[in-house]
Structures are given as structure tokens and as C-alpha cells.
Design an enzyme around this catalytic site. Structure first.
Site, short mmCIF file in Angstrom:
data_model
loop_
_atom_site.label_atom_id
_atom_site.label_comp_id
_atom_site.label_asym_id
_atom_site.label_seq_id
_atom_site.Cartn_x
_atom_site.Cartn_y
_atom_site.Cartn_z
N GLU B 50 11.95 -5.47 -44.44
CA GLU B 50 13.19 -5.07 -45.12
C GLU B 50 14.10 -4.24 -44.22
OE1 GLU B 50 10.19 -4.75 -46.47
OE2 GLU B 50 10.19 -5.69 -48.46
N PHE B 112 4.14 0.50 -61.56
CA PHE B 112 3.79 -0.17 -60.31
C PHE B 112 5.07 -0.45 -59.51
CE2 PHE B 112 3.10 -4.19 -57.93
CZ PHE B 112 2.25 -3.66 -56.97
N GLN B 113 5.09 -0.01 -58.26
CA GLN B 113 6.24 -0.15 -57.36
C GLN B 113 7.50 0.50 -57.90
OE1 GLN B 113 6.33 -4.33 -56.03
NE2 GLN B 113 4.89 -3.74 -54.43
N LYS B 162 14.48 -4.74 -63.53
CA LYS B 162 14.13 -6.16 -63.64
C LYS B 162 14.61 -6.78 -64.95
CE LYS B 162 10.31 -9.35 -63.01
NZ LYS B 162 8.94 -9.53 -62.52
N MET B 473 13.98 7.65 -22.35
CA MET B 473 14.89 8.77 -22.60
C MET B 473 14.12 10.06 -22.86
SD MET B 473 17.88 9.78 -22.56
CE MET B 473 19.25 8.66 -22.87
C1 LIG Z 1 12.89 5.39 -34.82
C2 LIG Z 1 13.00 6.34 -33.69
N1 LIG Z 1 11.92 7.05 -33.29
C3 LIG Z 1 12.02 7.91 -32.25
C4 LIG Z 1 13.20 8.09 -31.60
C5 LIG Z 1 13.28 9.07 -30.43
N2 LIG Z 1 13.60 8.35 -29.18
C6 LIG Z 1 14.85 8.28 -28.68
S1 LIG Z 1 14.94 7.38 -27.29
C7 LIG Z 1 13.28 7.08 -27.30
C8 LIG Z 1 12.64 6.26 -26.22
C9 LIG Z 1 13.01 4.84 -26.29
O1 LIG Z 1 12.22 4.11 -25.39
P1 LIG Z 1 12.64 2.67 -24.93
O2 LIG Z 1 13.01 1.84 -26.09
O3 LIG Z 1 11.61 2.11 -24.01
O4 LIG Z 1 14.01 2.93 -24.16
P2 LIG Z 1 14.25 3.61 -22.72
O5 LIG Z 1 14.72 5.00 -23.01
O6 LIG Z 1 12.97 3.58 -21.96
O7 LIG Z 1 15.32 2.79 -22.12
C10 LIG Z 1 12.67 7.71 -28.38
C11 LIG Z 1 11.24 7.69 -28.68
C12 LIG Z 1 14.31 7.34 -32.06
N3 LIG Z 1 15.52 7.48 -31.52
N4 LIG Z 1 14.18 6.47 -33.08
#
Ligand SMILES: Cc1ncc(C[n+]2csc(CCOP(=O)(O)OP(=O)(O)O)c2C)c(N)n1
Ligand SMILES: [Mg+2]
Lengths: 158, 569
Positions: B50, B112-113, B162, B473
Site C-alpha cells: 500500500e 477486526f482490522q 463497508k 548519507m
Molecule cells: C524511511 C527512512 N528511514 C531512514 C531514513 C534516514 N536516512 C536518510 S538517508 C539514509 C541512507 C540512505 O542510503 P542509500 O539509499 O544507500 O543512499 P546513499 O546515501 O548511500 O546514496 C537514511 C538511512 C530516511 N530518510 N527514510
């Protein structure tokens, strides 16, 4: 300046629909704004309700509160009161053993009176300006109040 | 006409002109799905989660400007959709999400749900409705679409018990909406606009600060006209990339935490900020007290709550950017563009001093090279989506965006997992475009099940995975601010991305050289099939410049000029 946490009273006119009060209060909770008191009642002969909120905050916060409230879809009008008449009501329960004529005199000094007498207790009611209500509650302390219920502020712009 | 609530939902979707709905069925929404089966007014795409359905509807909306529609069931179906709602909400994306709910008689019984969908979504929707009677359903559906697309756009949830989808009643779809409490302001105040025009003429160092609102308002031609007429330099936010078009000599670049030197210096030294649909986000402003410290501020925004939320504004103008610019531009006919010549010269020197650049390599693939290469090979023909992380910032910095709606990313919420489903939505909306999701080895896994959706519905999205085997990052922050303690960011344990794509009916490419990249991209465009392009990039590359969180914009960490100064081994 002492403006930083100024007390303000805001009236919010809303459509009478389910969860509108939840929208207003969860906005305050989510954005970290304060609510000191809150009253709600339908506006006669209309499909709207009047919410009165007593709050505090800096001028910037107050401006945000007003704007964010306005953004809620069922909110019709937001009034940040400047020149207002404001009133609050309080009910106080005293043991029957206390000096009833003293209590009656005290209440009438604050535009109120005894509204109910039972076998165990008496109940007094006062409606006045919020700061006077505070004074009244302080003054009742020597008569051993059992319970104090404040109604929250309502206000109307002059 | 007499029909069931479920039919009414379908009729409303058709009446609103929606061609594609993204969704996932379940108990509480089954009657609506039964009607979907019987009709042929719109297509339904079954995503495999979803969250992805809502992101896909979001990508569809961002690519076209039209309202995206997603449909989910109650309980877990709805809670899975919440991240999608929040993502759209933070970026003001017009969207309607329809969720099933337990029958009215079960509401409040922990059925439920059953979950309080309107309660949960209140802070992350523009508005939401729990339908209580069949009679109000047509009006609510009409209002939902209307609210989603007017004023400051945003997602609207319609939660339908529903039994209401089963009940039969009279259907007349309203032609007009009248919500007495909702009257957005489109036309800017004339006096304020005149004052703003005077301020522009009097300033010496004006700067146009363009945000996502310019995209939402489809105002880019007017923004370009304003710049052409006044010769005022421009900075774009992350959400506004493409408004000015790459190569425009007056575009300094993107500002903020990963903005380029000239943009951030311009903001620090300007004497007049002209903000068009930007909202002074902390990732843009850095330390607020140092932000545009010497400037008066003109702030144009359709949402009054955005104005003076974070900074004091001298010329507030509430209105739609298109309409405000239509009024403002004629007032600037006689502007003396020479006034700003010295300012433009200062900024040109700043840009010469520290251009947006990177040190390329022959030994390994640099992520910035990949972005620029995609720009060279497909450029204007592509829609670029992205996930969240370093790859997103490199894409924003280095891709030559030509037009708005070409760049689709989760700016406000920063949702990893957004890029791929959003790309599917964009591809469905714009089948003639090449849709490329620039993603990371972390992010792609957060909605990788959509390979199946993309393969089934033949939405050939190209996923370019900039694989640094890191949550890059976060790793970058650990390098800079946590003494290189790489707590839980090492992703060296990897899936076989190529086989993963193949297993789901797509194509996989492993890319380790520039030549392989060119070949893979060419092949992917020709094959026209969903793919994972697993590109091994230099592991420790950082996104620069960088303004540390909470720092002043002019205090940037800048790229080193030589390659051997990476600070990592
Ligand atoms: C759903 C979610 N969880 C955690 C984060 C925190 N976060 C921001 S950037 C990042 C790393 C992303 O890694 P990747 O997709 O490999 O991208 P890169 O920075 O290596 O290019 C994280 C964990 C986020 N932005 N969104
Ligand atoms: Mg990574």
C-alpha cells in the site's frame, strides 16, 4: 519584553461536524502550543460552534496559532481577542459544617451565591472575570472546599 | 440514478477525470473492488504494497499536476498508506486516498482490522473524512478532490465504512463545491505587490528564491519572464529544480545544506529576498539568525501560515504565484537592470571561485559522473525520480533539469522508498518519457517488491542504484560528526541486484566501469523493460558543499581540489 509569553484568549468559530474539536486540539498538541482552558458550545440558530481557548505564547507563536487554526477546513473564523468581555464560572463544594453565612457573603462579593444545599455539603457558584475567579478560589480556602470545578474562559469582543 | 456506495466511488473517480488508480484490496474495500472489476472508466494498478500505491499516485500527481488517486483497505492497509500520505502532505501534493473502514456498527468496538484512520491521518492530510451516511458520500467525494487540488494542494483521505459501500441510494455528483469555511486567496493584494515592485527597483542585490510552490502553481514561464526582464539572479530549492532550466545564466543553483557556494553566498549577502513559493525550511536556511541577514524579504505564498512562520517578512503577499507574477511583472517594465550589474559580477566570481564540481576518476565510477552522464544521454527526455540520501543530493546538484515536474523527490519528509513507486506513477502518467529512478543500495530495498508491479504492467522504470555499500548519507554524517564510528550503516552484505530484478521479471545490470554504464543505459532504454542497474561507485564519496546542520549558510565545507584528499581509506 514581557511579550514573550503573553496570555491570550482566542475564539474559534467552527462548523458543527464530528471531530472538529479533535482537529483543533490535536493541532495544539502537534505544534507544541499551550492550552490553559477550553470551552465549546453550539452557537444558537446556526450550524456552527464557538470554541474559546485560553493560551499563551510569543507574538510569533500567537500569529502561527491563528493562521494554523484558520487553515483547518471546518474553521470559519478565528478571533484573537483584544477588547473583550471575558467571564469564567466556578462551582465550589463546601462541607455543611462551615460557616454558611460567611460563604454566602463571600460569594455575593464575587457576583455569585449558594446554589445547592444538601445534608452533607453546600455548593456555591460564581461567574466573574478569570482573575477574580482566581482570587475567589484563594479566598474560599479557609472554608475547606471539598471540590473546585472551573468552567474555563468564555469571551466576547466588545 | 440509484446505485451502491461502491459504484458512487467509481463514478466520482471517472467524473474527476482520473485515468489510473493505484491500490490494494482487502475486506473492508471489497465492494469497491467489485465495482472496479465491472467498470472500464479507469485503469487500476495493483502495487505490491500500500505504501507503494500511495507513492505511485503521488508520482503520477507530481508528473502531471493532476490529483493522484490511491485505494486501500482498512487497518493494516491504511497504516501502510500513512507514510505515503505524510510524504505527499509535506510536499503539498494533490492526492485523494480512499480507504475502507469496518462497518459503522463495528466502529469503536476494536473490530477486526479497525483502526482510527481519520485520527491517525489528521496531522498528515490536508483534510480527511469519515463517511457516516450514504447521502453525504457524493458530496464528500467531490469535496475531497476539490480540496486536494485547490489552494495549497495536499492529500485528502476519505474513509468509507463497508456497509456504506453496499447500501443503495441516489447518486447525483455535485457540479459545484461550496465550503463556506474554505476560501483560498489566489489574487495577491495590489498595494503589497506595488510596494514589492518598488522594493525591487530600489534594491542593489536582489535575489529570487524559488521553491516548490512555483512548480505546483505551474508558474515557471512567468518566473523565467520575471528573470529575463529584471536580470535578477536566482536560487532554487530542492523542490524547485527545473523551474529556471539548467544553463540559464542567471540561475546560480540550489541553495541550502548541499547548495553550491554561489547560491549560499548570494543568500548571505543579498539585500532583498524575493521568495516565490518557498517555505524557509531548516535544510535551506541553516542558522536562522544568519539567514539573509542583510535583506528585506518579499514572501509570496498561497498559504498565509507559511508567511512569517520562521523569519520576519517585510512584504507579505498571500496568493497564487502565477496570479501574483501576472500582476507584478508589468510593474517592473521600467526596472533598470544595470543596477544589479555589480551584484551579478560578485556572484559570478563566487561561482568561479567554487563552482559546483567534483574530481572525476579513471579507476572508479564517481556518482556525480553517473548523474551528469544520464543528463548527457537522455537529458530533457527523462523524468528523474529519486530516493533519499547522497544519491538524491547528487542528482539535485548535477542533473541538467530543463523544466519543472522533471524532478520528482521527497523533499519535506525525506522518505526512503519513495523513488521507485513514484517512478512507476510518473511512467504511467507520461509513457512517452524515459523515467529513471536514481536510488541508493539502501533505499531501493524499501520498495523493491514493486519490480513485480512494474514488470506486470510494463512500466519500464530504470532504477540506477548508486551502490556505495553504505547508508551513505548517514555514513557521511558519521564521518564528519561521529569520528567515523560507522554504526549500522555498512551495507556490504548485499543482495544480488541483477538476479533480484531478473527473479521479478525485470532486467539486471552490474556496472563497474563507465563503458559498462553507457552500454547498460543504452540497452535499458532499448529493451524498454523495468530494470535494476547496479552501479558500483566510490564508497566514501561525500556530498559537498555541506553546511553542517544549524550552521550559517556561508560556513560551507567545500570539496577538495585533488582526488587523494578524501580523508578515508
Ligand atoms: C524511511 C527512512 N528511514 C531512514 C531514513 C534516514 N536516512 C536518510 S538517508 C539514509 C541512507 C540512505 O542510503 P542509500 O539509499 O544507500 O543512499 P546513499 O546515501 O548511500 O546514496 C537514511 C538511512 C530516511 N530518510 N527514510
Ligand atoms: Mg548507499
Amino acid at each position: 519584553m514581557s511579550l514573550e509569553n503573553e496570555r491570550r484568549v482566542i475564539s474559534v468559530i467552527v462548523m458543527n461536524e464530528s471531530s472538529v474539536l479533535a482537529r483543533v486540539t490535536s493541532l495544539f498538541a502537534a505544534r507544541g502550543y499551550n492550552i490553559s482552558s477550553l470551552t465549546v458550545a453550539p452557537i444558537p440558530n446556526s450550524d456552527m460552534s464557538h470554541i474559546t481557548i485560553e493560551t499563551q505564547g510569543s507574538p510569533r507563536v500567537m500569529e502561527q496559532i491563528t493562521k494554523q487554526l484558520h487553515k483547518l477546513i471546518p474553521v470559519y473564523k478565528v478571533i484573537e481577542h483584544e477588547e473583550m468581555v471575558e467571564k469564567e464560572m466556578v462551582l465550589v463544594k463546601f462541607p455543611i459544617a462551615e460557616n454558611l453565612s460567611d460563604i454566602a457573603a463571600l460569594c455575593s462579593a464575587y457576583n455569585g451565591g449558594i446554589v445547592n444545599v444538601g445534608t452533607e455539603m453546600v455548593i456555591a457558584m460564581v461567574a466573574d472575570e478569570p482573575c477574580r475567579i482566581r482570587h475567589f478560589i484563594e479566598a474560599t480556602e479557609r472554608y475547606n472546599p471539598i471540590e473546585v470545578v472551573r468552567g474555563g474562559v468564555v469571551a466576547i469582543e466588545r | 440514478m440509484q446505485m451502491s456506495g461502491a459504484q458512487m466511488v467509481c463514478e466520482a473517480i471517472i467524473a474527476e477525470g482520473t485515468k489510473t488508480v493505484f491500490g490494494y484490496p482487502g475486506g473492508a474495500i471489497m465492494h469497491v473492488y467489485d465495482e472496479i472489476y465491472k467498470q472500464n472508466g479507469f485503469e487500476h494498478i495493483l502495487t505490491r504494497h500500500e505504501q507503494a500505491a500511495v507513492h505511485a499516485a503521488d508520482g503520477y500527481a507530481r508528473a502531471t499536476g493532476e490529483v493522484g488517486v490511491a485505494m486501500v483497505t482498512s487497518g493494516p492497509g491504511f497504516t501502510n498508506a500513512v507514510t505515503g500520505l505524510a510524504t505527499a502532505y509535506m510536499d503539498s501534493i494533490p492526492m485523494v486516498v480512499i480507504s475502507g473502514q469496518v462497518p459503522l456498527s463495528l466502529i469503536g468496538t476494536d473490530g477486526f482490522q479497525e483502526i482510527d484512520a481519520v485520527g491517525i491521518s489528521r496531522p498528515c492530510t490536508k483534510h480527511n473524512f469519515l463517511v457516516r451516511t450514504l447521502e453525504e458520500l457524493p458530496r464528500i467525494l467531490k469535496e475531497a478532490f476539490y480540496l486536494a487540488r485547490t489552494g495549497r494542494p495536499g492529500p485528502v483521505l476519505v474513509d468509507i465504512p463497508k456497509d456504506i459501500t453496499v447500501d443503495i441510494g441516489e447518486f447525483v455528483y455535485p457540479t459545484e463545491v461550496n465550503i463556506p469555511t474554505y476560501k483560498p486567496t489566489y489574487k495577491g493584494n495590489r498595494r503589497q505587490i506595488e510596494k514589492a515592485a518598488e522594493a525591487i527597483k530600489k534594491s542593489k542585490k536582489p535575489l529570487l528564491y524559488v521553491g516548490g510552490g512555483a512548480v505546483l502553481s505551474d508558474a515557471y514561464l512567468l518566473v523565467r519572464e520575471l528573470v529575463e526582464k529584471t536580470q535578477i539572479p536566482v536560487v532554487e530549492t530542492l523542490m524547485a529544480r527545473g523551474v529556471m532550466g539548467a544553463g540559464n545564466p542567471l540561475l546560480l543553483g540550489m541553495l541550502g545544506m548541499h547548495g553550491n557556494y554561489a547560491s549560499n553566498m548570494a543568500m548571505s549577502e543579498t539585500d532583498l529576498v524575493i521568495s516565490l513559493g518557498a517555505r524557509f525550511d531548516d535544510r535551506v536556511t541553516g542558522k536562522l539568525s544568519e539567514f539573509a541577514k542583510y535583506a528585506d524579504i518579499i514572501h509570496v505564498d498561497i498559504d498565509p501560515a507559511n508567511i512569517a512562520k520562521l523569519v520576519d517578512v517585510d512584504y507579505p503577499i498571500v496568493g497564487d504565484i502565477t496570479q501574483v507574477l501576472e500582476d507584478l511583472i508589468p510593474l517592473l517594465e521600467d526596472v533598470n537592470t544595470d543596477r544589479y550589474q555589480a551584484w551579478r559580477e560578485i556572484l559570478r566570481r563566487y561561482d568561479e571561485l567554487h563552482p559546483q564540481s567534483f574530481v572525476d576518476s579513471d579507476k572508479e565510477i564517481k556518482p556525480q559522473w553517473v548523474i551528469e552522464r544520464i543528463g548527457e544521454l537522455v537529458g530533457e527526455q527523462a523524468i528523474i525520480t529519486s530516493d533519499v540520501g547522497q544519491h538524491q543530493m547528487w542528482a539535485a546538484q548535477h542533473y541538467p533539469f530543463d523544466r519543472p515536474r522533471q524532478w520528482i523527490n521527497s523533499g519535506g519528509l525525506g522518505t526512503m522508498g519513495f523513488g521507485f513507486p513514484a517512478a512507476i506513477g510518473a511512467k504511467v502518467a507520461c509513457p512517452e518519457k524515459t523515467v529513471i529512478n536514481i536510488t541508493g543500495d539502501g533505499s531501493i530495498l524499501m520498495n523493491m517488491q514493486e519490480l513485480v508491479t512494474a514488470a506486470e504492467y510494463k512500466t519500464p522504470v530504470i532504477n540506477v542504484i548508486l551502490n556505495n555499500q553504505f547508508l551513505g548519507m548517514v555514513r557521511q554524517w558519521q564521518s564528519f560528526f561521529y569520528e567515523k564510528r560507522f554504526s549500522e550503516t555498512d551495507l556490504t552484505f548485499q543482495p544480488n541486484f541483477k538476479k533480484l530484478a531478473e527473479a521479478c521479471g525485470g532486467i539486471g545490470y552490474d556496472v563497474t566501469t563507465k563503458e559498462e554504464f553507457d552500454a547498460a543505459l543504452k540497452d535499458a532504454i532499448e529493451k524498454d523493460q523495468v530494470c535494476f542497474m547496479n552501479v558500483a561507485i566510490s564508497r566514501f564519496e561525500n556530498v559537498l558543499p555541506m553546511v553542517p546542520a544549524g550552521g550559517a549558510l556561508f560556513n560551507m565545507m567545500l570539496p577538495q581540489k585533488s582526488e587523494n584528499d578524501k580523508g578515508e581509506k
